[in-house]
Design an enzyme around this catalytic site. Structure first.
Site, PDB file in Angstrom:
ATOM      1  N   CYS A 120     -11.264  65.208 -25.295  1.00  0.00           N
ATOM      2  CA  CYS A 120      -9.909  65.683 -25.025  1.00  0.00           C
ATOM      3  C   CYS A 120      -9.956  67.089 -24.424  1.00  0.00           C
ATOM      4  O   CYS A 120     -10.253  67.225 -23.250  1.00  0.00           O
ATOM      5  CB  CYS A 120      -9.059  65.597 -26.290  1.00  0.00           C
ATOM      6  SG  CYS A 120      -7.301  65.583 -25.932  1.00  0.00           S
ATOM      7  N   HIS A 133      -9.735  60.354 -27.922  1.00  0.00           N
ATOM      8  CA  HIS A 133     -10.612  60.760 -29.030  1.00  0.00           C
ATOM      9  C   HIS A 133     -11.422  59.561 -29.526  1.00  0.00           C
ATOM     10  O   HIS A 133     -10.989  58.857 -30.441  1.00  0.00           O
ATOM     11  CB  HIS A 133      -9.781  61.319 -30.188  1.00  0.00           C
ATOM     12  CG  HIS A 133      -9.137  62.619 -29.883  1.00  0.00           C
ATOM     13  ND1 HIS A 133      -9.736  63.829 -30.142  1.00  0.00           N
ATOM     14  CD2 HIS A 133      -7.944  62.903 -29.312  1.00  0.00           C
ATOM     15  CE1 HIS A 133      -8.934  64.808 -29.755  1.00  0.00           C
ATOM     16  NE2 HIS A 133      -7.835  64.271 -29.247  1.00  0.00           N
ATOM     17  N   GLU A 177     -13.889  59.486 -31.351  1.00  0.00           N
ATOM     18  CA  GLU A 177     -14.385  59.659 -32.725  1.00  0.00           C
ATOM     19  C   GLU A 177     -13.577  58.883 -33.762  1.00  0.00           C
ATOM     20  O   GLU A 177     -14.098  58.517 -34.807  1.00  0.00           O
ATOM     21  CB  GLU A 177     -14.443  61.156 -33.093  1.00  0.00           C
ATOM     22  CG  GLU A 177     -13.112  61.891 -33.184  1.00  0.00           C
ATOM     23  CD  GLU A 177     -12.649  62.512 -31.871  1.00  0.00           C
ATOM     24  OE1 GLU A 177     -13.099  62.038 -30.805  1.00  0.00           O
ATOM     25  OE2 GLU A 177     -11.836  63.449 -31.906  1.00  0.00           O
TER      26      GLU A 177
HETATM   27  N1  GLN Z   1      -4.512  71.030 -25.828  1.00  0.00           N
HETATM   28  C1  GLN Z   1      -4.862  69.908 -25.024  1.00  0.00           C
HETATM   29  C2  GLN Z   1      -3.671  69.018 -24.715  1.00  0.00           C
HETATM   30  O1  GLN Z   1      -2.692  69.041 -25.401  1.00  0.00           O
HETATM   31  C3  GLN Z   1      -5.969  69.091 -25.689  1.00  0.00           C
HETATM   32  C4  GLN Z   1      -5.529  68.380 -26.919  1.00  0.00           C
HETATM   33  C5  GLN Z   1      -6.671  67.860 -27.742  1.00  0.00           C
HETATM   34  O2  GLN Z   1      -7.822  68.253 -27.548  1.00  0.00           O
HETATM   35  N2  GLN Z   1      -6.392  66.996 -28.693  1.00  0.00           N
HETATM   36  O3  GLN Z   1      -3.717  68.248 -23.798  1.00  0.00           O
END
Ligand code: GLN
Length: 578
Positions: A389, A514, A516
């Site tokens: 992300c 994500h 994970e």
């Molecule tokens: N801050 C970034 C966004 O909102 C990444 C979010 C994250 O890593 N979960 O897109």
């Protein structure tokens, strides 16, 4: 349906005593595994007595990781343990907070549902809690639902929850309900003893609220002497085989095997009149046999984040790395690297010994330049890199700076940047409410054939979980691809980049989702598996010094219309269309 008819299903309620953070969630997850290993359909729910509607708005310092379910709920990290142990996707029904309960009761009051009545803790709030508990079993059709009450007995906030689970024993029938209390036996260093008094007091408090536990799980760091088992049984009025000592294991994955051995499965099967079936824990034994790895040389993987003092903030990431190492028989040597330290000292000082670098998810500008520097270091030194992300976003910012100029940034960190390579999704514009408004949960991702990603998954379409507001800006994808950083996974309906990877690197991949959250100890996530495999390969090939350094030297020159310093790079007109 009346609660009595619903009572065919069995419920196990788990409360905590003495102190929190003793691993109640792991014990619950492990019990779920014991039941599942007997062929029983099981589901798990966490009741969180705090007033936040969900933990999505809470600081990781307060709460640790926010676990995202397939259906897009932002939930307590214990749900991650549950999913990993019982190997089932849970839903938003599996995490109930006081905030959700009160919000709904008040909404009903405003609508006029209680017209004429006084709205009270009992029966209205407890009725709402009971309803939500019963819904989990109905939605999942589980034979046994395990319900963990967060916090410890005696907390003011948890009282309506404790009262609700007390009422359910009456409503569902005694033979359908089982209470487990998890406590801590403190160790007194001067006398070398484990003390049972706090457990006794905690059980007294539970009884005062109308609940007599059927089983007590006693957590301790040291082995519990057998006479204490007898003593707790006597003072707390629990059968001796149902007093379960639980020491701290080096791996949480050992807990189900231990609990089975000490008889928890048999006690539960008997008390709840579950047909006694022989548990099949073969897969679990396999996991435990390899959990500590067999290789002599530990595999050093650096996780560069800003909550490195609190590893719970990245719980699923760490577990996913472990799962990949179990499958590869590797010994994980996790190195926590604070992004702000990388910012201050430069990446060499902290990442020189890393055989793999992970930049996990995150929000806000603190430490961001350190994460960008870590991505650069991984790219230049050809160290396997996995960006999750925000970890993808920093890799894009980093490379865009190398190709187009230093001004490249995300509008999250520099709203006025002339090179917004990461920009807010169209659908996120104008949203002011913080809670539950990100792009959340599972979305499909189509994989580009012939890429690292497609090879890792061995599939052409996958579903992965998201939690973000920003995205890779469509306008710059071609430029980045021309220079070796291409999109390899796309959200088919929206066209958004879901995975990007380098073509000139042993393993450099970032995902907007994500991965994970979907990794399981018996089934490591393909991207983590591929990352660990690459790190292992690099690791075995020799020392860091032997690795090719300075991929940037080999980087093709930017196309003529681009100024490497970026100052003159044409600012795209209009904004990224999500
Ligand atoms: N801050 C970034 C966004 O909102 C990444 C979010 C994250 O890593 N979960 O897109």
């Amino acid at each position: 349906m009346t609660e009595t008819r619903r009572g065919q299903r069995k419920h196990i309620f788990v409360t905590g005593g003495v102190v929190s953070s003793v691993g109640k969630g792991v014990a619950v997850a492990a019990i779920g595994r014991l039941l599942k290993s007997r062929g029983i359909r099981v589901s798990i729910q966490k009741l969180d007595p705090y007033f936040n509607v969900d933990p999505g708005t809470m600081s990781p310092y307060q709460h640790g990781e926010v676990f995202v379910t397939e259906d897009g709920a932002e939930t307590d990290l214990d749900l991650g343990h549950y999913e990993r142990f019982i190997d089932e996707h849970l839903t938003r029904e599996s995490n109930v907070t006081a905030g959700q309960v009160f919000e709904h009761v008040i909404e009903k009051e405003r609508r006029g549902d209680f017209l004429g009545g006084t709205v009270q803790m009992i029966p209205h709030v407890t009725g709402e809690i009971r309803e939500r508990i019963l819904r989990v079993g109905e939605a999942s059709d589980a034979e046994v639902v395990i319900v963990e009450v967060g916090g410890t007995v005696g907390d003011i906030e948890s009282q309506p929850f404790i009262e609700s689970i007390r009422q359910l024993r009456r409503n569902l029938g005694r033979e359908n309900v089982f209470y487990i209390h998890v406590t801590l036996l403190p160790h007194i260093a001067s006398t070398g003893e484990l003390k049972t008094k706090p457990t006794q007091h905690s059980v007294q408090e539970l009884r005062r609220l109308g609940i007599q536990p059927d089983m007590i799980i006693c957590r301790s760091d040291d082995e519990m002497p057998p006479e204490l088992r007898e003593k707790i049984a006597l003072f707390c009025d629990v059968d001796e085989p149902a007093v379960i000592p639980l020491v701290t294991f080096s791996s949480i994955y050992e807990v189900p095997l231990y609990l089975e051995k000490i008889g928890v499965g048999a006690v539960l099967a008997q008390a709840l009149r579950l047909a006694e079936r022989t548990p099949d824990l073969a897969v679990w034994e396999e996991i435990v046999a390899h959990v500590n790895g067999e290789e002599n040389r530990p595999l050093r993987v650096a996780v560069v984040g800003k909550y490195t003092q609190l590893p719970d903030a990245y719980l699923s990431v760490v577990e996913a790395l472990r799962h990949a190492c179990i499958a590869q028989r590797g010994r994980l040597d996790l190195k926590w690297v604070n992004a702000e330290d990388v910012e201050a000292d430069g990446p060499e000082a902290h990442l020189n010994d890393a055989r793999g670098i992970v930049v996990p998810g995150g929000f806000g500008p603190r430490g961001i330049e350190g994460k960008i520097a870590a991505a650069r270091f991984a790219r230049e030194k050809k160290i396997p890199y996995l960006g999750l992300c925000l970890g993808l976003q920093v890799a894009v910012i980093e490379f865009a700076r190398a190709v187009m100029g230093a001004a490249a940034n995300s509008t999250e960190f520099d709203p006025g940047t002339p090179l917004p390579v990461i920009d807010q999704m169209e659908s996120q514009r104008g949203i002011t409410q913080k809670g539950g408004t990100m792009r959340l949960g599972a979305y499909p991702c189509a994989l580009e054939p012939g890429t690292l990603a497609a090879e890792a998954y061995g599939e052409s379409l996958v579903h992965e979980r998201h939690r973000h507001r920003w995205e890779v800006n469509d306008r710059y994808k071609d430029v980045l691809a021309e220079h070796g950083f291409r999109v390899s996974g796309v959200w088919p309906e929206g066209g958004l980049a879901e995975i990007m990877e380098r073509t000139d690197h042993p393993f450099f991949l970032g995902s907007q989702f994500h991965p994970e959250f979907k990794s399981r100890p018996n089934r490591p996530h393909p991207l983590f598996a591929a990352f660990v495999q690459a790190a292992k390969r690099v690791h075995l090939e020799g020392d860091q010094e032997a690795l090719p350094i300075g991929a940037s030297d080999e980087m093709p020159a930017p196309p003529p219309e681009l100024d490497p310093e970026g100052e003159e790079y044409p600012v795209p007109s209009g904004r990224f269309q999500g």
